[in-house]
Scaffold this motif. Structure first.
Motif, PDB file in Angstrom:
ATOM      1  N   ARG A 294       2.526   0.241  10.481  1.00  0.00           N
ATOM      2  CA  ARG A 294       2.000   0.741   9.204  1.00  0.00           C
ATOM      3  C   ARG A 294       3.084   0.637   8.149  1.00  0.00           C
ATOM      4  O   ARG A 294       3.925   1.518   8.005  1.00  0.00           O
ATOM      5  CB  ARG A 294       1.467   2.185   9.304  1.00  0.00           C
ATOM      6  CG  ARG A 294       0.866   2.658   7.974  1.00  0.00           C
ATOM      7  CD  ARG A 294       0.056   3.922   8.088  1.00  0.00           C
ATOM      8  NE  ARG A 294      -1.046   3.812   9.015  1.00  0.00           N
ATOM      9  CZ  ARG A 294      -2.212   3.190   8.741  1.00  0.00           C
ATOM     10  NH1 ARG A 294      -2.422   2.644   7.563  1.00  0.00           N
ATOM     11  NH2 ARG A 294      -3.151   3.130   9.661  1.00  0.00           N
TER      12      ARG A 294
ATOM     13  N   ARG B  27       0.840  -1.200   0.000  1.00  0.00           N
ATOM     14  CA  ARG B  27       0.000   0.000   0.000  1.00  0.00           C
ATOM     15  C   ARG B  27       0.872   1.245   0.000  1.00  0.00           C
ATOM     16  O   ARG B  27       1.827   1.332   0.774  1.00  0.00           O
ATOM     17  CB  ARG B  27      -0.928   0.028   1.224  1.00  0.00           C
ATOM     18  CG  ARG B  27      -1.991  -1.046   1.155  1.00  0.00           C
ATOM     19  CD  ARG B  27      -3.009  -0.909   2.263  1.00  0.00           C
ATOM     20  NE  ARG B  27      -3.914  -2.048   2.203  1.00  0.00           N
ATOM     21  CZ  ARG B  27      -4.914  -2.272   3.032  1.00  0.00           C
ATOM     22  NH1 ARG B  27      -5.149  -1.415   3.996  1.00  0.00           N
ATOM     23  NH2 ARG B  27      -5.679  -3.337   2.895  1.00  0.00           N
TER      24      ARG B  27
ATOM     25  N   GLU C  82       1.076   3.976   1.409  1.00  0.00           N
ATOM     26  CA  GLU C  82       0.644   4.762   2.569  1.00  0.00           C
ATOM     27  C   GLU C  82       1.422   6.072   2.594  1.00  0.00           C
ATOM     28  O   GLU C  82       2.631   6.085   2.352  1.00  0.00           O
ATOM     29  CB  GLU C  82       0.938   3.987   3.866  1.00  0.00           C
ATOM     30  CG  GLU C  82       0.299   2.615   3.966  1.00  0.00           C
ATOM     31  CD  GLU C  82      -1.144   2.651   4.468  1.00  0.00           C
ATOM     32  OE1 GLU C  82      -1.696   3.762   4.627  1.00  0.00           O
ATOM     33  OE2 GLU C  82      -1.706   1.560   4.669  1.00  0.00           O
TER      34      GLU C  82
END
Ligand code: ATP
Ligand code: MG
Length: 417
Positions: free
Chosen positions: A150, A139, A141
């Protein structure tokens, strides 16, 4: 495993650009290696923790009827375009090949699993089914400041279920919710299930599983009397108010990290891929889908954040890389051979042990490393422990240890849960 042969070493400092406590501890203890912001490699110790977490997840998914598969993570662009996610999902990594063909890196797998299910689930009698995998996700992010909590590359268990009726979905949803709470409990975490709207996926109900930690990126309120918990982002309930569920307790605000969530996807994806089946009466219907995610690498980070102390990591027994850290102190030959004998006994008994047999390393350094690495039980063999009658054992969570005979030590390990 002999620590003298472990290819990694602990470090005094984490990389200067690492701001999260979880990554700092995991890097210093050599569980992970940082490649760049949001991307980490898992080393010997880290891999063992991740493997144990994923095994717990696997066992509980199998219990509720999940069937494990492994889907591709390099995706064709077509299914992503078909659902519209190619343009609407901002975290989707898109790749162009040298022949200018477009690909996506899997950030979730609805676009892959739905066409697969459509091929094999050809009758209403094939429902319900739950298919899951444990694998890498990518992802894009924007913020990657929370260490492994994360990542831009991370691991997830994602399960997708297919149902003929809403009622059947609801039944499975409740079963999956219980399985989730069991998974987190087995991994040593206390997770609260929030009720939240399904965000980007759907307006239907979803549960987020939250672990209280100051490093979390979510704001929640939770009741001090019942299990009620809500994400502040979607709830109109506020800190200090009386709980709307039990009408007794008070709501408290806390930071939390979402370790998993479960969604009712409705017919969004079955409609997008024109996946229909026929009822016994011959009526066509789109199966209802559920999506059930758990961030397994995020769990590593959350445990590192929530259960560590100022000396280092503190692993729960169920996911610790090793169950005992055996330390041989000093250069005394008798101590060395006794430690070797204990190591052999433990190994033979099938107990996972990290044996600090490093020569020329001072006791203080071995203790500091042991605290940093965070194995739940430390067993020290030294001239002093000999004089006192055997092995000095100490739990990582306790300040004081005690000396027990080798026989008692072995018995204790055999009965430990
Ligand atoms: P978040 O709100 O934290 O971004 P999400 O709603 O995007 O999570 P899902 O897409 O439902 O999460 O993914 C399922 C699970 O995967 C999450 O509950 C979380 O535990 C984990 N997860 C999501 N994004 C990441 C990430 N970037 N790094 C590590 N784990 C993640
Ligand atoms: Mg997200």
């Amino acid at each position: 495993m002999r620590q003298s042969t472990l290819f990694t070493k602990t470090r005094k400092e984490a990389p200067a650009d690492e701001v999260s406590k979880n990554a700092e501890l995991l890097i210093r203890a050599a569980y992970i290696h940082k490649e760049m912001a949001g991307v980490y490699s898992y080393l010997t110790l880290g891999m063992r923790v991740l493997h144990k977490i994923e095994q717990i997840v696997r066992e509980e998914m199998d219990v509720i009827g999940g069937q494990e598969i492994l889907m591709a993570t390099l995706h064709p662009s077509e299914p992503w375009k078909q659902t519209g996610a190619w343009d609407s999902v901002d975290v989707l990594f898109k790749i162009q090949s040298r022949t200018e063909k477009e690909y996506a890196l899997g950030q979730s797998e609805e676009e892959i699993v739905t066409p697969i299910a459509k091929e094999y689930l050809t009758s209403y009698k094939d429902l319900p089914k739950a298919i899951y995998q444990i694998g890498s996700k990518y992802r894009d992010e924007l913020r990657a400041k929370s260490g492994v909590m994360r990542g831009r590359e991370f691991r997830m268990k994602d399960m997708y279920s297919f149902h003929a009726t809403q009622e059947d979905f609801d039944t499975f949803y409740a079963i999956a919710k219980s399985a989730y709470l069991k998974i987190f409990e087995r991994a040593g975490l206390t997770a609260k299930a929030t009720e939240a709207s399904g965000g980007a996926f759907t307006t239907k109900l979803s549960y987020e599983f939250m672990v209280l930690t100051d490093a979390g990126e979510d704001d929640i309120v939770y009741c001090d009397s019942c299990t009620h918990c809500a994400n502040v982002e979607v709830s109109d309930q506020k800190e200090g108010e009386t709980c709307s569920r039990c009408t007794k307790g008070k709501l408290h605000a806390a930071k939390a990290s979402e370790v998993g969530n479960i969604f009712d996807l409705g017919q969004k994806y079955t409609k997008a891929f024109d996946f229909t089946l026929k009822t016994p009466d011959g009526e066509e219907f789109f199966p209802i889908m559920g999506c059930f995610g758990i961030g397994t690498t995020r769990m590593v980070g959350v445990v590192a954040e929530a259960l560590s102390d100022n000396k280092g990591l503190v692993w729960p027994q169920s996911i610790a890389p090793y169950s005992v850290h055996l330390l041989a102190l000093g250069e005394d030959e008798k101590v060395k051979s006794e430690a070797e004998a204990i190591y052999a006994k433990l190994t033979e008994a099938g107990i996972e042990v990290l044996f600090d047999d490093r020569a020329g390393v001072m006791a203080g350094e071995k203790f500091a490393d042991s605290d940093l690495i965070g194995i739940p039980l430390r067993a020290v063999v030294s001239s002093r422990s000999f004089e006192a009658g055997g092995v000095e054992i100490k739990k990582r969570t306790e300040e004081k240890g005690s000396v027990v005979s080798v026989e008692e030590f072995m018995k204790l390990l055999a009965t430990r849960d």
